[in-house]
Write a protein that holds these residues in place. Structure first.
Motif, mmCIF file in Angstrom:
data_model
loop_
_atom_site.group_PDB
_atom_site.id
_atom_site.type_symbol
_atom_site.label_atom_id
_atom_site.label_comp_id
_atom_site.label_asym_id
_atom_site.label_seq_id
_atom_site.Cartn_x
_atom_site.Cartn_y
_atom_site.Cartn_z
ATOM 1 N N HIS A 65 0.833 -1.203 0.000
ATOM 2 C CA HIS A 65 0.000 0.000 0.000
ATOM 3 C C HIS A 65 0.864 1.247 0.000
ATOM 4 O O HIS A 65 0.594 2.209 -0.713
ATOM 5 C CB HIS A 65 -0.944 -0.036 1.189
ATOM 6 N N LEU A 66 1.917 1.216 0.805
ATOM 7 C CA LEU A 66 2.813 2.381 0.836
ATOM 8 C C LEU A 66 3.506 2.545 -0.509
ATOM 9 O O LEU A 66 3.648 3.659 -1.014
ATOM 10 C CB LEU A 66 3.854 2.229 1.958
ATOM 11 N N LEU A 67 3.899 1.433 -1.096
ATOM 12 C CA LEU A 67 4.543 1.495 -2.410
ATOM 13 C C LEU A 67 3.560 2.091 -3.414
ATOM 14 O O LEU A 67 3.914 2.952 -4.219
ATOM 15 C CB LEU A 67 4.979 0.086 -2.829
ATOM 16 N N SER A 68 2.298 1.649 -3.323
ATOM 17 C CA SER A 68 1.267 2.154 -4.222
ATOM 18 C C SER A 68 1.064 3.657 -4.044
ATOM 19 O O SER A 68 0.852 4.386 -5.000
ATOM 20 C CB SER A 68 -0.045 1.414 -3.968
ATOM 21 N N LEU A 69 1.159 4.113 -2.780
ATOM 22 C CA LEU A 69 0.937 5.545 -2.513
ATOM 23 C C LEU A 69 2.174 6.376 -2.846
ATOM 24 O O LEU A 69 2.145 7.590 -2.742
ATOM 25 C CB LEU A 69 0.553 5.755 -1.048
ATOM 26 N N GLY A 70 3.255 5.705 -3.199
ATOM 27 C CA GLY A 70 4.430 6.445 -3.647
ATOM 28 C C GLY A 70 5.550 6.546 -2.635
ATOM 29 O O GLY A 70 6.458 7.351 -2.799
ATOM 30 N N ALA A 71 5.473 5.749 -1.535
ATOM 31 C CA ALA A 71 6.527 5.827 -0.521
ATOM 32 C C ALA A 71 7.591 4.774 -0.777
ATOM 33 O O ALA A 71 7.272 3.614 -0.996
ATOM 34 C CB ALA A 71 5.935 5.625 0.869
ATOM 35 N N GLN A 127 11.121 6.483 3.068
ATOM 36 C CA GLN A 127 9.969 7.279 3.505
ATOM 37 C C GLN A 127 9.029 6.446 4.362
ATOM 38 O O GLN A 127 8.238 6.994 5.125
ATOM 39 C CB GLN A 127 9.215 7.805 2.279
ATOM 40 N N HIS A 133 0.427 -2.120 -12.150
ATOM 41 C CA HIS A 133 0.612 -0.968 -11.261
ATOM 42 C C HIS A 133 2.077 -0.802 -10.857
ATOM 43 O O HIS A 133 2.482 0.246 -10.380
ATOM 44 C CB HIS A 133 -0.272 -1.179 -10.020
ATOM 45 N N LEU A 187 3.702 -2.878 -8.615
ATOM 46 C CA LEU A 187 4.025 -3.397 -7.281
ATOM 47 C C LEU A 187 4.910 -4.630 -7.399
ATOM 48 O O LEU A 187 5.653 -4.956 -6.484
ATOM 49 C CB LEU A 187 2.750 -3.741 -6.509
ATOM 50 N N ARG A 237 8.074 3.659 -13.554
ATOM 51 C CA ARG A 237 6.846 3.602 -12.758
ATOM 52 C C ARG A 237 6.301 5.013 -12.578
ATOM 53 O O ARG A 237 6.642 5.710 -11.622
ATOM 54 C CB ARG A 237 7.116 2.968 -11.388
ATOM 55 N N PHE A 272 -7.451 -1.256 -3.136
ATOM 56 C CA PHE A 272 -7.352 -2.686 -2.852
ATOM 57 C C PHE A 272 -8.676 -3.239 -2.341
ATOM 58 O O PHE A 272 -9.557 -2.495 -1.903
ATOM 59 C CB PHE A 272 -6.257 -2.934 -1.815
ATOM 60 N N VAL A 308 -6.125 -0.624 3.130
ATOM 61 C CA VAL A 308 -5.250 -0.443 4.279
ATOM 62 C C VAL A 308 -5.133 1.050 4.513
ATOM 63 O O VAL A 308 -4.532 1.767 3.728
ATOM 64 C CB VAL A 308 -3.871 -1.075 4.045
ATOM 65 N N TYR A 323 -1.644 12.191 3.179
ATOM 66 C CA TYR A 323 -0.385 11.439 3.209
ATOM 67 C C TYR A 323 0.303 11.288 1.839
ATOM 68 O O TYR A 323 1.463 11.672 1.675
ATOM 69 C CB TYR A 323 -0.611 10.076 3.867
ATOM 70 N N PRO A 324 -0.402 10.750 0.817
ATOM 71 C CA PRO A 324 0.305 10.577 -0.470
ATOM 72 C C PRO A 324 0.661 11.916 -1.120
ATOM 73 O O PRO A 324 1.634 12.001 -1.867
ATOM 74 C CB PRO A 324 -0.689 9.786 -1.326
ATOM 75 N N LEU A 333 3.876 12.951 0.322
ATOM 76 C CA LEU A 333 4.945 12.136 -0.271
ATOM 77 C C LEU A 333 5.327 12.676 -1.643
ATOM 78 O O LEU A 333 6.479 12.634 -2.053
ATOM 79 C CB LEU A 333 4.475 10.689 -0.439
ATOM 80 N N MET A 358 -4.987 11.799 -5.593
ATOM 81 C CA MET A 358 -3.649 11.661 -6.189
ATOM 82 C C MET A 358 -3.662 12.021 -7.669
ATOM 83 O O MET A 358 -2.621 11.986 -8.322
ATOM 84 C CB MET A 358 -3.127 10.234 -5.997
#
Lengths: 231, 270, 243
Positions: A130-136, A140, C60, C62, C78, C86, C90, C102-103, C106, C154
């Motif tokens: 999820h963090l990877l998906s959000l760009g972290a 980070q 995506h 991942l 990417r 999902f 989460v 949050y995003p 980032l 986003m």
């Protein structure tokens, strides 16, 4: 033996200056050690959780084992380092509160590192994609995981505080139990026991216990509040 | 969350500042001495007098005699103030100390259960008393820690030509106070300095069963740690303390220290 | 609208060329070639274990293909202008508003711009009343709504959704489908997995059908639903158990 409850109550009510000084020093030493150990241990534990390198398992085992390091040994190591004949003797730190802070930091750092690693590892398993998906990226992710694990991490910090505030072996060796200078709650208890003043010793123990109780209650309350507010 | 974070940053900075506060910036020396001296309360009586006169703070690290001498050897104290004559002389001979000076003495006493199962009250000399304990197989609690008291005890066993061993001989490996706490519980005989005994509160069934033999004489010496070996030693202030404690003023201060109406230490500086 | 658009360079089409993915000896996706153009709604269907979720994760970024190539029009490995929702969202152990922010933080968005966009998102998705509540204490439907809102904030050009309604009740499902349709109307490319036939009929323009890690059909939704080419897809549409 005189009634320790009566003595403890009397000591606190009179705000006995020697006692206040001892309490203040104990808190100062232990809280400083906890803060320093957290400043090092939280990022270190998180990095350990997220990193992959050869020998990682060994590092983890070592930190876990160090959680059981006898305080006297931690004290002895710091003593030999800081002694005038030791490598850091020039700093003239032996028999000072700074030396005691250092010894307690050594003592509780493994607790903070190990617990942080375990908490962050679990959270990372849950958050990773999820963090990877959000760009972290991994770097980070560290502050994110530490912040989101704060309620569990608090337990580790409290365990560290408990170990530091309860131990006597390390501070006795590196502090020297100098009256008015490096005498803490635990070394004072040891001294009064040696003098046969068991009532006073237990009274000091009661004061220490009340302080620890108050601090834990506060931390528990904060944890509950955070749980309720932040899920 | 921003508020929480700001609060935490403030709290952490505050704590760090507090931790970094300089210790009292006053002049001080460090004296390595024995727990028995500290426990008796002597330092609490005489050090404020010295500080009032000279402005020098004396920080006493109280350890066993062996550890105190080691502290001096490593240069972690400016002055060593202990009671184990032979070891003190070796300390000076090896070049760790400058010179040993007599300061005072007290004496050792043998304490034991008030019913005195080994009959020490009938002994004429200290070695005879020790032999009575061993002969009766009565419990004896020893420091067992190479402290001055432990060394004195070993001397007595040697004089009695006894090698103490057996279930009756309890080596506690701890301080005088802890050993007396043990002796009170067993109950057992124990050798203790009179100072610690007089200020010891948890006596239980114990009382003095033997005293007065000159061999129980317990002299205290004071030694300046050698500044040639450890240049950071505060020789000037340390010498001021040594001169003071061996001067008439210091000696009177020692003589005026009284516990329960009894004088504990007898000045004998030359 | 004060919406900034920092990721304006078009990242679509996304193309997969003979992409495979395996873990150890097990080949989980095999030899998939496909181009996803901008502005379409692609529904990925297939039985449980057919590889739908893995396929989405691979698109995506991942996970990376073990062999074959995944290329974006923008030539980045990417690109940022993509988001994923999902099956079980989460959410961070923080408030609703902080989850939205949050995003964006980032991504390096300025504090003021971030606050604007969060406020706008809260209003648009009806999350304003719960802005300061812990995200983890919302109901399942509300959590998924927040996850979609977070993805929308986003500003993705393409949005991946992995069975976003399978854990939700019908009213929450209807709400989520409505949101997905709106996103598509705004020009966001949709790639979504489902095993809910009705949902696929309602939302799909294109359908990809996976069977045991292979993409055995890929065509316009009308054609697919009118008459699939493969017996596996026919059996799936008929409601038979396919394995």
């Amino acid at each position: 033996m005189d009634n320790p409850f009566v003595i403890a109550f009397g000591l606190i009510m009179q705000a006995d200056p020697a006692l206040m000084q001892i309490i203040s020093l104990s808190l100062r030493v232990t809280l400083s050690a906890v803060v320093i150990a957290c400043a090092i241990g939280l990022p270190l534990g998180a990095a350990l959780a997220l990193s992959r390198f050869r020998g990682k398992a060994m590092v983890i085992v070592i930190f876990n084992a160090l959680m059981g390091l006898p305080p006297v040994v931690a004290g002895l190591v710091v003593y030999l380092l800081l002694s005038r004949s030791g490598p850091l003797g020039g700093l003239a730190l032996l028999f000072t509160p700074t030396a005691m802070i250092l010894a307690q930091t050594v003592l509780i750092l493994p607790i903070i590192v190990s617990l942080t690693r375990s908490v962050v590892e679990d959270l990372w398993a849950e958050y990773q994609e999820h963090l990877l998906s959000l760009g972290a990226g991994r770097l980070q992710a560290v502050p994110t995981l530490l912040w989101d694990g704060r309620v569990s991490l608090l337990t580790g910090v409290l365990a560290g505080f408990g170990r530091a505030s309860a131990e006597v072996g390390a501070v006795l060796i590196v502090g020297g139990n100098i009256a008015g200078h490096t005498r803490t709650m635990t070394t004072a208890i040891t001294l009064e026991t040696a003098r046969g003043n068991l009532g006073l010793a237990v009274a000091l123990g009661l004061v220490l216990l009340s302080l620890t109780l108050a601090l834990n209650a506060a931390a528990w309350g904060a944890g509950q509040w955070a749980k309720g507010r932040l899920g | 969350m921003r508020n929480t974070r700001n609060f935490m940053i403030a709290a952490v900075s505050g704590l760090t500042l507090w931790a970094a506060l300089p210790a009292t910036a006053q002049e001080f020396i460090t004296v390595a001495s024995t727990t028995s001296t500290e426990n008796s309360g002597l330092f609490g009586h005489i050090l404020p007098l010295f500080q009032a006169e000279t402005g020098i703070e004396v920080r006493v690290v109280s350890q066993g005699t062996g550890q105190a001498l080691e502290t001096g050897r490593r240069g972690d104290a400016d002055v060593v103030f202990v009671h184990a004559r032979a070891q003190e002389e070796a300390f000076v001979a090896e070049g760790y100390g400058v010179q040993r000076l007599d300061v005072m003495y007290n004496d050792f006493v043998i304490v034991g259960p008030s019913d005195d199962p080994a009959g020490l009250r009938n002994a004429a000399t200290a070695p005879e008393a020790m032999a009575a304990i061993a002969g009766a197989g009565a419990s004896f609690a020893s420091r067992g820690d190479d402290s001055g008291t432990h060394v004195a005890e070993q001397t007595l066993w040697a004089l009695a030509e006894i090698d103490p061993a057996g279930t009756w001989y309890l080596s506690t490996g701890s301080s005088m106070g802890a050993t007396l706490n043990t002796a009170a519980q067993v109950p057992a005989y124990a050798l203790t300095d009179r100072g610690t005994w007089l200020s010891f509160a948890n006596r239980g069934p114990l009382e003095i069963v033997f005293e007065g033999d000159p061999v129980l004489f317990n002299p205290y010496g004071i030694i300046l740690v050698n500044p040639d070996r450890h240049p950071h030693v505060k020789a000037e202030q340390a010498l001021a303390f040594i001169e003071w404690i061996t001067s008439d003023t210091g000696q009177e201060a020692i003589a005026s220290f009284v516990v329960g109406g009894e004088q504990l230490f007898f000045p004998n500086a030359q | 609208m004060s919406r900034m658009a920092p990721h304006t360079q078009p990242i679509l089409p996304l193309s997969l060329e003979r992409v495979s993915y395996s873990i150890g000896p097990a080949t989980l996706l095999q030899d998939i070639s496909l181009t996803i153009p901008a502005g379409r709604r692609l529904l990925v269907m297939g039985a449980n274990g057919a590889g739908k979720s893995l396929f989405l994760r691979l698109c995506h970024g991942l996970i990376d293909p073990v062999s074959g190539r995944r290329t974006w029009a923008s030539a980045e490995p990417r690109p940022k202008a993509q988001a994923m929702v999902f099956q079980r969202p989460v959410l961070l152990r923080r408030s609703v508003a902080e989850n939205l922010a949050y995003p964006l933080a980032l991504d390096g968005m300025e504090r003021a711009a971030r606050a604007d966009l969060v406020a706008q998102t809260l209003d648009r998705f009806g999350l304003r009343p719960m802005a300061n509540r812990p995200a983890r204490l919302l109901s399942g439907g509300e959590q998924q709504r927040l996850a979609l809102a977070r993805a929308w904030a986003m500003r993705p050009q393409i949005l991946f959704l992995d069975e976003p309604t399978s854990a939700l009740d019908p009213s929450a499902t209807r709400m989520i489908e409505g949101m997905v349709a709106q996103f598509a109307d705004e020009g966001i490319t949709i790639v979504m997995t489902t095993h809910n036939l009705g949902q696929a009929r309602r939302l799909a323009q294109d359908v990809a059908f996976l069977h045991r890690g292979r993409m055995i059909e890929h065509q316009a939704a009308d054609t697919f639903f009118a008459g699939p080419e493969t017996p596996e897809a026919r059996a799936f549409l008929a409601g038979d158990l396919v394995w």
